[in-house]
Design a protein around this motif. Structure first.
Motif, mmCIF file in Angstrom:
data_model
loop_
_atom_site.group_PDB
_atom_site.id
_atom_site.type_symbol
_atom_site.label_atom_id
_atom_site.label_comp_id
_atom_site.label_asym_id
_atom_site.label_seq_id
_atom_site.Cartn_x
_atom_site.Cartn_y
_atom_site.Cartn_z
ATOM 1 N N VAL A 115 -16.558 -72.354 -47.900
ATOM 2 C CA VAL A 115 -15.214 -72.584 -48.680
ATOM 3 C C VAL A 115 -14.888 -73.990 -48.280
ATOM 4 C CG1 VAL A 115 -12.935 -71.871 -48.536
ATOM 5 C CG2 VAL A 115 -14.803 -70.243 -48.133
ATOM 6 N N LEU A 116 -14.238 -74.731 -49.470
ATOM 7 C CA LEU A 116 -13.850 -75.928 -49.157
ATOM 8 C C LEU A 116 -12.616 -76.040 -48.456
ATOM 9 C CD1 LEU A 116 -14.009 -77.382 -53.075
ATOM 10 C CD2 LEU A 116 -15.224 -78.216 -51.112
ATOM 11 N N ASP A 117 -12.483 -77.048 -47.730
ATOM 12 C CA ASP A 117 -11.149 -77.177 -47.173
ATOM 13 C C ASP A 117 -10.945 -76.256 -45.747
ATOM 14 O OD1 ASP A 117 -10.601 -79.481 -48.323
ATOM 15 O OD2 ASP A 117 -9.359 -78.534 -49.774
ATOM 16 N N GLU A 118 -11.998 -75.349 -45.555
ATOM 17 C CA GLU A 118 -12.089 -74.446 -44.438
ATOM 18 C C GLU A 118 -13.394 -74.186 -44.025
ATOM 19 O OE1 GLU A 118 -9.907 -70.592 -45.243
ATOM 20 O OE2 GLU A 118 -9.038 -71.586 -46.791
ATOM 21 N N GLU A 171 -12.844 -65.120 -59.983
ATOM 22 C CA GLU A 171 -12.527 -64.809 -58.755
ATOM 23 C C GLU A 171 -13.835 -64.408 -58.132
ATOM 24 O OE1 GLU A 171 -9.442 -62.030 -58.195
ATOM 25 O OE2 GLU A 171 -7.945 -63.432 -58.866
ATOM 26 N N TYR A 219 -11.911 -65.758 -53.235
ATOM 27 C CA TYR A 219 -11.924 -67.020 -53.423
ATOM 28 C C TYR A 219 -11.946 -67.148 -54.875
ATOM 29 C CZ TYR A 219 -11.752 -67.966 -48.531
ATOM 30 O OH TYR A 219 -11.361 -68.009 -47.133
ATOM 31 N N PHE A 220 -11.323 -68.558 -55.566
ATOM 32 C CA PHE A 220 -11.460 -68.916 -56.621
ATOM 33 C C PHE A 220 -12.705 -69.600 -57.051
ATOM 34 C CE2 PHE A 220 -6.720 -68.459 -57.043
ATOM 35 C CZ PHE A 220 -6.585 -67.614 -58.052
ATOM 36 N N ASN A 223 -13.495 -72.528 -58.042
ATOM 37 C CA ASN A 223 -13.382 -73.718 -57.529
ATOM 38 C C ASN A 223 -13.081 -74.121 -56.145
ATOM 39 O OD1 ASN A 223 -10.893 -73.000 -57.681
ATOM 40 N ND2 ASN A 223 -10.102 -74.720 -58.965
ATOM 41 N N GLU A 224 -13.047 -73.031 -55.526
ATOM 42 C CA GLU A 224 -12.662 -73.280 -54.027
ATOM 43 C C GLU A 224 -14.158 -73.140 -53.022
ATOM 44 O OE1 GLU A 224 -8.325 -71.709 -53.011
ATOM 45 O OE2 GLU A 224 -9.775 -70.099 -53.545
ATOM 46 N N LEU A 225 -15.123 -72.896 -53.792
ATOM 47 C CA LEU A 225 -16.411 -72.365 -53.015
ATOM 48 C C LEU A 225 -17.465 -73.441 -53.682
ATOM 49 C CD1 LEU A 225 -16.528 -68.468 -53.758
ATOM 50 C CD2 LEU A 225 -15.903 -69.633 -51.548
#
Length: 183
Positions: A10-13, A26, A39-40, A42-44
């Motif tokens: 996951v981005l930013d996590e 999703e 997650y979406f 674009n978040e992965l």
């Protein structure tokens, strides 16, 4: 883009996991801790395992890239020993821009007087505080300030002066040494 079984992060996590299902944009993942989270797309980011990467980059190509490289030489640092006398040198910049906030309206005579008063004050300060030397930065210019400074310094018995270190100050500085009284 993502398929069931893909490893993702996951981005930013700081969360990694495996894709369980994809519905539109999703993605449901099962984290490495066993939680299911959505997650979406674009978040992965898909994590490629090393076997897939090795198929893109052959070992021979990477070894050729390092072949011409040399290891950088280790730099040796030798610490210079300085005597107590060399620790602090009072540097006095006599450029008028450094002495007054605005030089507009001052005549050349007034500018020279301000510079000479500053030089006298700093010279007396250095003598009172038993400093071994002072450097007056006067600049090159037409040599008027340097001549006046030389005349001032020539009136003192307990000092010697010379042009300052050329490498550090160029031609526009005078170094003053104080002869300390040894009574």
């Amino acid at each position: 883009m993502f398929h069931k079984g893909d490893q993702v992060t996951v981005l930013d996590e700081a969360i990694d996991g495996v894709v369980v299902s994809v519905k539109g944009n999703e993605v449901l993942i099962e984290t490495s801790d066993g939680f299911e989270m959505t997650y979406f797309v674009n978040e992965l980011i898909k994590i490629h395992n090393s076997n897939e990467l090795n198929s893109f980059i052959s070992i021979n190509k990477s070894s050729l890239a390092f072949e011409g490289k040399e290891e950088p030489k280790k730099r040796s640092f030798v610490k210079e020993k300085k005597s107590k006398k060399d620790e602090f040198v009072l540097e006095v910049d006599l450029h008028i821009e450094k002495l007054v906030p605005n030089k507009r309206g001052l005549s050349n005579f007034e500018i020279l007087n301000i510079q000479m008063e500053t030089a006298k004050r700093q010279l007396n300060f250095a003598m009172q505080n038993r400093m071994p030397k002072v450097v007056f930065i006067h600049g090159v210019g037409e040599g008027v300030l340097k001549a006046e400074l030389d005349f001032l310094l020539g009136r003192y018995d307990n000092i010697t002066f010379q042009d300052a270190n050329y490498q550090k100050y160029g031609l526009g500085a005078t170094e003053v040494y104080f002869k300390q009284n040894t009574k």
